[in-house]
Scaffold this active site. Structure first.
Site, PDB file in Angstrom:
ATOM      1  N   ARG A   5      64.870  20.022  49.361  1.00  0.00           N
ATOM      2  CA  ARG A   5      63.557  20.695  49.105  1.00  0.00           C
ATOM      3  C   ARG A   5      63.405  20.432  47.672  1.00  0.00           C
ATOM      4  O   ARG A   5      62.311  20.221  47.014  1.00  0.00           O
ATOM      5  CB  ARG A   5      63.705  22.125  49.511  1.00  0.00           C
ATOM      6  N   ASP A  37      63.714  32.535  61.997  1.00  0.00           N
ATOM      7  CA  ASP A  37      64.218  32.399  60.477  1.00  0.00           C
ATOM      8  C   ASP A  37      64.650  33.847  59.979  1.00  0.00           C
ATOM      9  O   ASP A  37      64.364  34.877  60.223  1.00  0.00           O
ATOM     10  CB  ASP A  37      63.176  31.797  59.779  1.00  0.00           C
ATOM     11  N   LYS A  90      67.222  23.881  57.627  1.00  0.00           N
ATOM     12  CA  LYS A  90      67.193  24.510  58.813  1.00  0.00           C
ATOM     13  C   LYS A  90      65.910  24.791  59.730  1.00  0.00           C
ATOM     14  O   LYS A  90      66.020  24.397  60.829  1.00  0.00           O
ATOM     15  CB  LYS A  90      67.589  26.195  58.585  1.00  0.00           C
ATOM     16  N   THR A  91      64.663  24.875  58.930  1.00  0.00           N
ATOM     17  CA  THR A  91      63.452  24.859  59.601  1.00  0.00           C
ATOM     18  C   THR A  91      63.057  23.512  60.335  1.00  0.00           C
ATOM     19  O   THR A  91      62.671  23.434  61.410  1.00  0.00           O
ATOM     20  CB  THR A  91      62.331  25.448  58.799  1.00  0.00           C
ATOM     21  N   THR A 124      71.057  32.437  56.016  1.00  0.00           N
ATOM     22  CA  THR A 124      71.744  32.220  54.975  1.00  0.00           C
ATOM     23  C   THR A 124      73.090  33.143  54.782  1.00  0.00           C
ATOM     24  O   THR A 124      73.845  32.897  53.982  1.00  0.00           O
ATOM     25  CB  THR A 124      70.751  32.554  53.813  1.00  0.00           C
TER      26      THR A 124
END
Ligand code: ADE
Length: 356
Positions: free
Chosen positions: A233, A125, A80-81, A174
């Protein structure tokens, strides 16, 4: 890459030892910023999200207008980032990054908002963790590009309208269900990010290996991809662990066998489950006869925070069909029983260990 400014809420690094397959960002992940894609063309997976963003960005650029506000929803570690940075870069704009918990006072938000130039991206975020006051403060900023700012208090209170430049808010969450309806309605683009397929993760691992100059065989990339819980990740983190092992114990080439041994030593099994995932399933099966069992009872038995179980453990187990969430509680599925080497039994029947 887009110019960036970061406003954070102190040091949120976790003190406790976190699992190698935790989706939460660690210091070692942050250091490898160069592994992240910088353009939509470089981005692997999330095809629908990428296509929708591509269309929105091209259209906005043609009209020479800022992009609509974007809400990115999905589990931690899915990018997302990264996408927020790509959006800013593709729009040729600057990005200011912050998070829901970091924004405490309207005065702080006012400072950030008034520093934005036309088209700039404000990335928030964990936007579901904004306080009600800040959330309401942002409504008019998002909708009318102006804010009502209250000066002084009590009898002397005065409201002034402050105009803002047309910016793009990119929110990441989330838990989309925790956003209020008025906040959700102010986003023009809603992008849901799902877990990556093994094939997509294999491509991510091969791309990262090229950037890091790690020699890797297709079987090695596939083994890492399979154990990465659908999360880039984690794939990149496992690649670094396997690379170290291959360099120290072997000749440096990442093969399937080396990936298998290295990840076995990290206690990550063939499905990417770690100790806590297995303990979670075992508890449902052995303590609660396969379920249904409430999350609070599981949290007490495992001595783990409910939030850890709900945010970190359950999403992937649900995704791979090891867990069912029913109105009466959590239940382990037949596949979970099999994965742990236990014979499945019908509900309410006694538990049978699998014959050796
Ligand atoms: N590295 C991490 N995530 C990635 C993605 N989605 N595409 C390409 N490289 C990545």
């Amino acid at each position: 890459m887009a110019r960036e400014k970061v406003i954070s809420a102190g040091d949120q690094e976790e003190a406790q030892e976190v699992s190698v397959v935790s989706p939460i960002e660690k210091e070692e992940d942050r250091r490898e910023w160069n592994l992240r894609p910088h353009t939509l063309d470089e981005y692997i997976g999330q095809t629908t999200v990428v296509e929708n963003l591509q269309i929105g960005i091209v259209a906005a650029r043609r009209r020479q207008e800022p992009l609509e506000h974007v809400l990115l929803h999905g589990a931690p570690g899915l990018g997302k980032t990264t996408l927020a940075h790509i959006i800013a870069a593709e729009m040729g704009a600057s990005i200011i990054s912050t998070s829901g918990p970091a924004l405490e006072k309207p005065k702080d938000v006012m400072g950030i908002l008034s520093s934005l130039e036309v088209g700039d991206v404000l990335f928030i975020d964990e936007i579901h963790r904004l306080s009600r006051v800040i959330e309401e403060f942002l409504y008019s900023a998002m909708e009318d590009f102006q804010v009502d700012f209250v000066l002084d208090k009590g009898a002397y209170a005065k409201t002034i309208k402050i105009p803002l430049k047309r910016f793009t808010l990119v929110g990441a969450t989330t838990r989309a269900g925790m956003l209020s309806a008025p906040m959700r309605d102010r986003f023009g683009i809603f992008a849901h990010m799902d877990y990556y397929s093994v094939e997509e993760l294999k491509k991510v691992v091969e791309r990262s290996a090229r950037i890091l100059n790690v020699p890797i065989e297709a079987g090695g990339a596939l083994e890492i991809a399979r154990r990465s819980r659908g999360t880039p990740r984690i794939a990149n983190r496992l690649l670094r662990r396997v690379r170290d092992f291959a360099e120290v114990e072997y000749d440096g080439v990442v093969t399937q066998k080396i990936a298998d041994i290295a990840l076995g030593r990290e206690m990550v099994d063939e499905m990417g489950l770690d100790k806590l995932d297995r303990a979670f399933l075992r508890t449902i099966i052995e303590f609660y006869n396969g379920g249904p069992v409430g999350i609070e009872a599981l949290s007490a038995t495992l001595n783990e925070e409910t939030d850890t179980l709900v945010d970190m453990v359950e999403p992937y187990l649900l995704k791979i069909g090891f867990l069912n969430r029913t109105p009466s509680g959590r239940k382990a599925t037949q596949t979970a029983f099999r994965h742990l080497g236990m014979a499945f039994h019908g509900e309410g029947e006694p538990l049978l260990p699998l014959a050796p």
